[in-house]
Write a protein that holds these residues in place. Structure first.
Motif, mmCIF file in Angstrom:
data_model
loop_
_atom_site.group_PDB
_atom_site.id
_atom_site.type_symbol
_atom_site.label_atom_id
_atom_site.label_comp_id
_atom_site.label_asym_id
_atom_site.label_seq_id
_atom_site.Cartn_x
_atom_site.Cartn_y
_atom_site.Cartn_z
ATOM 1 N N MET A 31 0.850 -1.180 0.000
ATOM 2 C CA MET A 31 0.000 0.000 0.000
ATOM 3 C C MET A 31 0.894 1.241 0.000
ATOM 4 N N THR A 32 0.703 2.111 -0.969
ATOM 5 C CA THR A 32 1.508 3.327 -1.031
ATOM 6 C C THR A 32 0.829 4.424 -0.233
ATOM 7 N N ASP A 33 1.636 5.330 0.281
ATOM 8 C CA ASP A 33 1.118 6.447 1.063
ATOM 9 C C ASP A 33 0.915 7.621 0.117
ATOM 10 N N PHE A 34 -0.216 7.645 -0.548
ATOM 11 C CA PHE A 34 -0.515 8.688 -1.532
ATOM 12 C C PHE A 34 -0.945 9.965 -0.824
ATOM 13 N N LYS A 35 -0.283 11.048 -1.155
ATOM 14 C CA LYS A 35 -0.587 12.344 -0.546
ATOM 15 C C LYS A 35 -1.690 13.022 -1.359
ATOM 16 N N VAL A 36 -2.854 13.207 -0.750
ATOM 17 C CA VAL A 36 -3.968 13.877 -1.426
ATOM 18 C C VAL A 36 -3.695 15.378 -1.418
ATOM 19 N N PRO A 37 -3.705 16.027 -2.597
ATOM 20 C CA PRO A 37 -3.485 17.476 -2.616
ATOM 21 C C PRO A 37 -4.772 18.257 -2.343
ATOM 22 N N VAL A 38 -4.608 19.462 -1.802
ATOM 23 C CA VAL A 38 -5.756 20.352 -1.628
ATOM 24 C C VAL A 38 -6.308 20.667 -3.008
ATOM 25 N N SER A 39 -7.596 20.433 -3.201
ATOM 26 C CA SER A 39 -8.267 20.697 -4.475
ATOM 27 C C SER A 39 -9.770 20.704 -4.219
ATOM 28 N N GLU A 40 -10.547 20.936 -5.277
ATOM 29 C CA GLU A 40 -12.007 20.851 -5.154
ATOM 30 C C GLU A 40 -12.357 19.480 -4.584
ATOM 31 N N GLY A 41 -13.346 19.428 -3.697
ATOM 32 C CA GLY A 41 -13.807 18.139 -3.179
ATOM 33 C C GLY A 41 -12.939 17.560 -2.074
ATOM 34 N N THR A 42 -12.095 18.408 -1.446
ATOM 35 C CA THR A 42 -11.294 17.891 -0.332
ATOM 36 C C THR A 42 -11.643 18.619 0.954
ATOM 37 N N ARG A 43 -11.364 17.924 2.054
ATOM 38 C CA ARG A 43 -11.499 18.475 3.398
ATOM 39 C C ARG A 43 -10.077 18.662 3.899
ATOM 40 N N VAL A 44 -9.800 19.856 4.439
ATOM 41 C CA VAL A 44 -8.434 20.221 4.800
ATOM 42 C C VAL A 44 -8.355 20.530 6.299
ATOM 43 N N PHE A 45 -7.327 20.014 6.944
ATOM 44 C CA PHE A 45 -7.057 20.276 8.360
ATOM 45 C C PHE A 45 -5.777 21.098 8.397
ATOM 46 N N LEU A 46 -5.847 22.303 8.997
ATOM 47 C CA LEU A 46 -4.703 23.207 8.908
ATOM 48 C C LEU A 46 -4.603 24.153 10.088
ATOM 49 N N ASN A 47 -3.412 24.707 10.243
ATOM 50 C CA ASN A 47 -3.202 25.865 11.101
ATOM 51 C C ASN A 47 -2.862 27.015 10.167
ATOM 52 N N LEU A 69 -0.817 41.458 8.322
ATOM 53 C CA LEU A 69 -0.696 42.558 7.379
ATOM 54 C C LEU A 69 0.751 42.621 6.897
ATOM 55 N N GLU A 70 0.994 43.408 5.843
ATOM 56 C CA GLU A 70 2.339 43.486 5.274
ATOM 57 C C GLU A 70 3.380 43.971 6.277
ATOM 58 N N ASP A 71 2.952 44.749 7.256
ATOM 59 C CA ASP A 71 3.910 45.244 8.255
ATOM 60 C C ASP A 71 4.232 44.184 9.311
ATOM 61 N N GLY A 72 3.631 42.990 9.160
ATOM 62 C CA GLY A 72 3.902 41.889 10.076
ATOM 63 C C GLY A 72 2.938 41.787 11.240
ATOM 64 N N SER A 73 2.045 42.781 11.408
ATOM 65 C CA SER A 73 1.104 42.703 12.530
ATOM 66 C C SER A 73 0.077 41.606 12.265
ATOM 67 N N GLU A 74 -0.080 40.731 13.258
ATOM 68 C CA GLU A 74 -0.950 39.571 13.109
ATOM 69 C C GLU A 74 -2.404 39.950 13.366
ATOM 70 N N VAL A 75 -3.283 39.527 12.469
ATOM 71 C CA VAL A 75 -4.714 39.790 12.585
ATOM 72 C C VAL A 75 -5.410 38.604 13.245
ATOM 73 N N ASP A 76 -5.009 37.393 12.866
ATOM 74 C CA ASP A 76 -5.642 36.187 13.378
ATOM 75 C C ASP A 76 -4.658 35.036 13.235
ATOM 76 N N SER A 77 -4.696 34.095 14.160
ATOM 77 C CA SER A 77 -3.830 32.919 14.067
ATOM 78 C C SER A 77 -4.395 31.811 14.941
ATOM 79 N N ASN A 78 -4.206 30.569 14.482
ATOM 80 C CA ASN A 78 -4.529 29.443 15.353
ATOM 81 C C ASN A 78 -3.309 28.530 15.513
#
Length: 151
Positions: free
Chosen positions: A1-17, A22-31
């Motif tokens: 069984m190969t470990d196929f990496k599913v790419p982000v695309s239409e029809g995918t569910r993504v788990f992310l941080n 802003l361009e000056d580096g000030s953070e608006v939101d982060s998890n």
């Protein structure tokens, strides 16, 4: 069984941080530092301009994207700046520049507006998104990608 990496695309569910800065580096939101969030591509959780930049990324990938206003929160629209009669605001409200009120929109939803000027007769309220006209730095770390139909 190969470990196929599913790419982000239409029809995918993504788990992310992610972080949004802003361009000056000030953070608006982060998890970062917290649990990953999940969304399905196209479900409206993320702006399309952010989603498209992640296409092709897979589990373990991390990238920082520069997102211009046209693909982020748009350009400010002068039609979104409204002058309202002062008497529409309660007398006991202490008005100040930068104060944000929630107004009812035509569809019955809520629309935030920020006071940008006022006098005894009128209050000028800006209904543009606070990040309109800004270039956004979108830092994203993908933890897992799977077909959306698994849920």
């Amino acid at each position: 069984m190969t470990d196929f990496k599913v790419p982000v695309s239409e029809g995918t569910r993504v788990f992310l941080n992610f972080s949004v800065s802003l361009e000056d580096g000030s953070e608006v939101d982060s998890n970062f530092g917290g649990d990953p969030v999940e969304f399905s591509v196209g479900d409206g959780s993320l702006l399309p301009g952010f989603e498209r930049r992640m296409f092709g990324m897979g589990a373990g990938d991390r990238k920082v994207f520069q997102v211009p206003p046209e693909d982020a929160f748009g350009q400010p629209n002068e039609n979104n700046v409204q002058r309202l009669p002062r008497d529409q605001f309660d007398d006991d409200v202490e008005l100040e520049i930068g104060l944000v009120f929630s107004f009812a929109d035509a569809a019955g939803g809520e629309l935030p507006g920020m006071v940008i000027a006022f006098d005894d007769e009128e209050v000028t309220v800006d209904f543009n998104h606070p990040l309109a006209g800004r270039t956004i730095l979108f830092d994203v770390q993908v933890h897992r990608v799977e077909p959306a139909e698994l849920h």
